[in-house]
Design an enzyme around this catalytic site. Sequence first.
Site, PDB file in Angstrom:
ATOM      1  N   HIS A  36       0.841  -1.197   0.000  1.00 53.78           N
ATOM      2  CA  HIS A  36       0.000   0.000   0.000  1.00 53.78           C
ATOM      3  C   HIS A  36       0.869   1.237   0.000  1.00 53.78           C
ATOM      4  O   HIS A  36       1.856   1.328   0.708  1.00 53.78           O
ATOM      5  CB  HIS A  36      -0.950   0.026   1.211  1.00 53.78           C
ATOM      6  CG  HIS A  36      -0.253  -0.134   2.529  1.00 53.78           C
ATOM      7  ND1 HIS A  36       0.163  -1.358   3.012  1.00 53.78           N
ATOM      8  CD2 HIS A  36       0.121   0.778   3.452  1.00 53.78           C
ATOM      9  CE1 HIS A  36       0.753  -1.194   4.182  1.00 53.78           C
ATOM     10  NE2 HIS A  36       0.752   0.092   4.465  1.00 53.78           N
ATOM     11  N   HIS A  81       1.064   5.177   0.933  1.00 55.93           N
ATOM     12  CA  HIS A  81       0.444   6.247   1.725  1.00 55.93           C
ATOM     13  C   HIS A  81       0.528   7.522   0.893  1.00 55.93           C
ATOM     14  O   HIS A  81       1.637   7.984   0.594  1.00 55.93           O
ATOM     15  CB  HIS A  81       1.212   6.491   3.026  1.00 55.93           C
ATOM     16  CG  HIS A  81       1.209   5.348   3.992  1.00 55.93           C
ATOM     17  ND1 HIS A  81       0.404   5.323   5.108  1.00 55.93           N
ATOM     18  CD2 HIS A  81       1.921   4.198   4.023  1.00 55.93           C
ATOM     19  CE1 HIS A  81       0.625   4.202   5.785  1.00 55.93           C
ATOM     20  NE2 HIS A  81       1.547   3.501   5.147  1.00 55.93           N
TER      21      HIS A  81
END
Length: 111
Positions: A98, A100
């Site tokens: 992922h 940010h």
Amino acid sequence: MDNCIFCKIARREIPAKIVGESELALAFWDVSPRQPLHILVIPKVHYANVAELTLNDESSLVAVMKLASELAVQHADESFRISFNTGEAAGQTVFHAHGHLTSRTPRGELV
Ligand code: 5GP
Ligand code: ZN
């Protein structure tokens, strides 16, 4: 991955505030934001971290970066960061790749 929290979000099995989506990527607000703008962008396919994603699936990598960039243009001014913590010692706590997307200077109303 059965037990992966971000796979469950991608499958809509647990709720998240989704802010953007494409064929291969999904974006949602971080549940505990550390900057005024804090969005997570994930590949829909499970990879443990950004290196596994990059080395195995360029299409999903591009999809993640494209969605993150579109949201940055939409929700931040020209100042933002896209970062990938990789490995426990680097602060990774969820082992589904992922990015940010963070900014101290969000643009307008955030939803
Ligand atoms: P990491 O520490 O692995 O780089 O980032 C994991 C991020 O996921 C953290 O910023 C944390 O707040 C966020 N997070 C963890 N669980 C959930 C969840 O169930 N929903 C959402 N929206 N964010 C989560
Ligand atoms: Zn996963």
